[in-house]
Design an enzyme around this catalytic site. Structure first.
Site, PDB file in Angstrom:
ATOM      1  N   ALA A   1      47.226  32.588 133.542  1.00  0.00           N
ATOM      2  CA  ALA A   1      48.889  32.886 133.277  1.00  0.00           C
ATOM      3  C   ALA A   1      49.563  32.151 132.668  1.00  0.00           C
ATOM      4  CB  ALA A   1      49.249  33.494 134.632  1.00  0.00           C
ATOM      5  N   SER A   2      50.310  32.443 131.710  1.00  0.00           N
ATOM      6  CA  SER A   2      51.186  31.539 130.691  1.00  0.00           C
ATOM      7  C   SER A   2      50.298  30.720 129.727  1.00  0.00           C
ATOM      8  CB  SER A   2      52.229  30.533 131.655  1.00  0.00           C
ATOM      9  OG  SER A   2      53.298  30.130 130.895  1.00  0.00           O
ATOM     10  N   LEU A   3      50.464  29.294 129.751  1.00  0.00           N
ATOM     11  CA  LEU A   3      49.326  28.714 128.846  1.00  0.00           C
ATOM     12  C   LEU A   3      48.077  29.017 129.334  1.00  0.00           C
ATOM     13  CD1 LEU A   3      48.947  26.916 126.461  1.00  0.00           C
ATOM     14  CD2 LEU A   3      48.926  24.994 128.095  1.00  0.00           C
TER      15      LEU A   3
END
Length: 419
Positions: free
Chosen positions: A237-239
């Site tokens: 998730a995200s980066l």
């Protein structure tokens, strides 16, 4: 959306904790009481408030353990681990602050005490990485009454820019275990204790890191624990969504879930700066010295900028804001990389993100998966805080669990009875 803190940054990090309530990562009352002790924009008050709450939760865990309350002890230890994680989070502008390592170790210790009490089997491992370096990993196995027929499908879970393996539990294992999936999570270089203790810096070629982890999982873990290597997915998730896509080129990965990841981290950062300033730096008209001076001046009046560059310098192992941007220039999926991905892929975006908006991230990432047919790739854009519209689906973890595992069930041909 109602805000507890006026600051978007503090409010987001508060919701990051509050969103784990369904999976025993926090209590609503504890969070609201703690929020009342925090001065908006003040990282010191944030640290003290969550440290105090972590100590209280840990005391409750020990009280429950002393009377044989297995469930009460488990839940309170896991809450304590999450509060300890949160306490040190905003101290990253000064990575040498001894409170960071102390709180991080306390978080790992509390979580280790909690997971042995879970209704599941959890194993800790040291993953061979480079030379004598090892990375910490955990394997979560579903309880017998949650097992699916045949070998166990498994999700390899990678962290991101600022997560720890303990926090990853709420995103992965908490939703996977009752659905019959195993999860193997790990902290890589630039994350968790490998960063805090081993001083390992984040690698932009994350596919190398995951290849080492996959070697360990396939050769050492899968045979002993009956893992199904033909149903092995990666999730971040995200980066971590970016990192999962970097790793998805490995043919051993049979499915990829990239949750709210960036297409090009430098271009996102560039879009948040005045064009004359960042373009001047790129052309050499603005020197590193001037660029660093301006950013340092901004950090004196904007804590979010201070934290982002402070944490970036720490994670990337560099000394100046200009050097942070140079590393960010390497964090990109442009140039045809996405066309190398051959496994079914779920891309998610967050319509209300103040970090990675779908128009320049999820949408072009999805379009870049040119080797996949329309039935092999899927795009989901979450909208509203209740529907996964915040970055990394903060505040909607049950929703992302449902979306992710419904898609994985379909991809891995897992059939469930209609209720």
């Amino acid at each position: 959306m109602h805000k507890v803190f006026a600051s978007d940054f503090f409010n987001f990090e508060f919701l990051r904790l509050l969103g784990t309530v369904p999976f025993q990562g926090a209590e609503v009352g504890e969070c609201l009481t703690t929020a009342g002790r925090i001065k908006d924009g003040d990282p010191e008050s944030w640290y003290r408030a969550w440290r105090d709450q972590a100590e209280k939760a840990q005391a409750l865990a020990e009280e429950a353990a002393a009377v044989g309350d297995r469930t009460g002890a488990c839940w309170a230890y896991i809450r304590a681990a999450n509060y300890w994680r949160a306490s040190e989070f905003l101290l990253h502008c000064t990575p040498n602050d001894p409170r960071i390592l102390a709180a991080s170790k306390a978080s790992v210790n509390a979580f280790d005490k909690g997971w042995v009490l879970l209704d599941a089997t959890v194993k800790s491992f040291e993953i061979p990485y480079d030379k004598d370096i090892k990375l910490p990993g955990r394997l979560y196995l579903p309880a017998p009454h949650h097992r699916l027929p045949g070998k166990i499908p498994v999700v390899l879970q990678t962290g991101g820019f600022d997560s720890t393996q303990e926090e990853l539990y709420f995103y992965g294992a908490a939703g996977a275990l009752p659905r019959g999936y195993a999860v193997f999570s790990f902290d890589g270089p630039g994350q968790g204790l490998p960063l805090r203790v081993g001083k390992l810096k984040l690698r932009t070629d994350w596919e190398y890191v995951v290849s080492q982890v996959l070697d360990f999982v396939t050769d050492d873990i899968a045979p002993e624990y009956d893992l199904d290597l033909e149903r092995l997915a990666i999730f971040g998730a995200s980066l971590g969504g970016y990192l999962s896509l970097r790793a998805a080129v490995d043919p051993r990965i049979k499915a990829c879930i990239s949750c709210d990841g960036p297409l090009d981290l430098f271009e996102i950062t560039r879009s948040r700066m005045p064009s004359w300033f960042i373009n001047g730096w790129l052309s050499g008209w603005v020197s590193d010295g001037l660029f660093n001076w301006v950013v340092d001046a901004l950090t004196a009046v904007n804590f979010q900028i201070a934290w982002e560059f402070g944490h970036g310098k720490w994670v990337f192992g560099v000394e100046t804001p200009a050097d942070v941007l140079r590393v960010m220039q390497q964090i990109s999926l442009k140039g045809g990389y996405l066309s190398k991905i051959k496994c079914p892929t779920l891309i998610t975006g967050a319509a209300d993100s103040f970090y990675f908006t779908p128009d320049i991230n999820a949408n072009p990432i999805f379009e870049g998966l040119t080797a996949l047919g329309s039935n092999e790739k899927h795009l989901w854009i979450g909208k509203g805080v209740e529907g996964g519209g915040l970055q990394a689906k903060i505040g909607a973890l049950a929703v992302v669990h449902h979306k992710m595992f419904t898609w994985l069930d379909s991809t891995f041909a897992i059939k469930r009875d209609v209720l």
